[in-house]
Write an enzyme that holds these catalytic residues in place. Sequence first.
Site, mmCIF file in Angstrom:
data_model
loop_
_atom_site.group_PDB
_atom_site.id
_atom_site.type_symbol
_atom_site.label_atom_id
_atom_site.label_comp_id
_atom_site.label_asym_id
_atom_site.label_seq_id
_atom_site.Cartn_x
_atom_site.Cartn_y
_atom_site.Cartn_z
ATOM 1 N N GLY A 49 6.301 56.543 -20.764
ATOM 2 C CA GLY A 49 6.466 57.934 -21.154
ATOM 3 C C GLY A 49 7.151 57.990 -22.504
ATOM 4 O O GLY A 49 7.810 57.028 -22.917
ATOM 5 N N GLN A 54 12.031 61.457 -29.344
ATOM 6 C CA GLN A 54 12.122 59.996 -29.511
ATOM 7 C C GLN A 54 11.358 59.507 -30.742
ATOM 8 O O GLN A 54 11.534 58.368 -31.150
ATOM 9 C CB GLN A 54 11.569 59.276 -28.274
ATOM 10 C CG GLN A 54 12.445 59.442 -27.042
ATOM 11 C CD GLN A 54 11.879 58.637 -25.897
ATOM 12 O OE1 GLN A 54 11.004 59.101 -25.180
ATOM 13 N NE2 GLN A 54 12.363 57.411 -25.744
ATOM 14 N N CYS A 102 14.466 52.875 -21.203
ATOM 15 C CA CYS A 102 14.052 53.883 -22.173
ATOM 16 C C CYS A 102 13.790 53.197 -23.504
ATOM 17 O O CYS A 102 14.585 52.349 -23.929
ATOM 18 C CB CYS A 102 15.169 54.906 -22.316
ATOM 19 S SG CYS A 102 14.809 56.212 -23.495
ATOM 20 N N LEU A 103 12.687 53.560 -24.165
ATOM 21 C CA LEU A 103 12.373 52.941 -25.460
ATOM 22 C C LEU A 103 13.467 53.204 -26.494
ATOM 23 O O LEU A 103 13.632 52.428 -27.429
ATOM 24 C CB LEU A 103 11.027 53.459 -25.989
ATOM 25 C CG LEU A 103 9.782 53.019 -25.208
ATOM 26 C CD1 LEU A 103 8.535 53.638 -25.814
ATOM 27 C CD2 LEU A 103 9.659 51.499 -25.173
ATOM 28 N N HIS A 144 12.770 62.059 -16.288
ATOM 29 C CA HIS A 144 13.337 61.288 -17.408
ATOM 30 C C HIS A 144 12.877 61.888 -18.746
ATOM 31 O O HIS A 144 13.693 62.111 -19.644
ATOM 32 C CB HIS A 144 12.883 59.825 -17.274
ATOM 33 C CG HIS A 144 13.326 58.929 -18.393
ATOM 34 N ND1 HIS A 144 14.163 57.859 -18.192
ATOM 35 C CD2 HIS A 144 13.019 58.929 -19.723
ATOM 36 C CE1 HIS A 144 14.374 57.257 -19.358
ATOM 37 N NE2 HIS A 144 13.685 57.880 -20.293
ATOM 38 N N GLU A 145 11.565 62.173 -18.860
ATOM 39 C CA GLU A 145 11.038 62.669 -20.143
ATOM 40 C C GLU A 145 11.488 64.103 -20.418
ATOM 41 O O GLU A 145 11.805 64.446 -21.565
ATOM 42 C CB GLU A 145 9.504 62.577 -20.176
ATOM 43 C CG GLU A 145 8.936 61.165 -20.025
ATOM 44 C CD GLU A 145 9.541 60.143 -20.972
ATOM 45 O OE1 GLU A 145 9.955 60.514 -22.083
ATOM 46 O OE2 GLU A 145 9.621 58.964 -20.587
ATOM 47 N N HIS A 148 14.844 64.312 -21.883
ATOM 48 C CA HIS A 148 14.884 64.068 -23.332
ATOM 49 C C HIS A 148 14.772 65.375 -24.121
ATOM 50 O O HIS A 148 15.359 65.503 -25.191
ATOM 51 C CB HIS A 148 13.716 63.166 -23.764
ATOM 52 C CG HIS A 148 13.998 61.699 -23.648
ATOM 53 N ND1 HIS A 148 15.019 61.076 -24.307
ATOM 54 C CD2 HIS A 148 13.345 60.720 -22.967
ATOM 55 C CE1 HIS A 148 15.005 59.774 -24.026
ATOM 56 N NE2 HIS A 148 13.998 59.538 -23.210
HETATM 57 ZN ZN ZN Z 1 13.487 57.683 -22.409
#
Ligand code: ZN
Length: 179
Positions: A49, A54, A102-103, A144-145, A148
């Site tokens: 995701g 991000q 998480c990236l 999670h997304e 963000h």
């Molecule tokens: Zn993330």
Amino acid sequence: MSILKVARLGNPVLRQKALLLTAEEIKSLFVQKLMDDMVATMREYEGVGLAAPQVHESKQIIVIESAGSVRYSEAPNIPLIVLINPVISYYSEEKADGWEGCLSVGDFRGVVPRSTSIKVDAIDRNGKKVSIDANGFLAVVLQHEIDHLNGVIFVDKIKDLKTLSFLKEYERYWIDRKI
Ligand code: ZN
């Protein structure tokens, strides 16, 4: 399509509330290309995701896809989902603990409690309203997304910081252990 640079933990863009998109903006070439680039970036870095903040764009857009990810080998297959202005309209009271990464946080994993089922109302990339009833892994990724978009990162929600682990140590010491 372009691979975009991923904002990392500490970058203020990750802590802002992302802006809602208007119908006009959704149709714009800029936003349509941004969504394509987000998908390409998620695939390049093997995420499941990605949220627009991000990639340094404070906009309410998320993309999700899971198909044999190396970073998340245990993940089930999820066909590509692109959501704009998503809102979680229902959270189950029941929660389950699960490992997240998480990236924007690099090679860390930590245990986060999440509702096991949710409902999300959003707009798709063609401007149509959509609703998704999700449970299990998809419900976790959506929470999670969408976090963000509100400036929240999974590390904020780790229940016990003693679970915070590098990916290698997670694989070595935790992967087969019950949380
Ligand atoms: Zn993330």
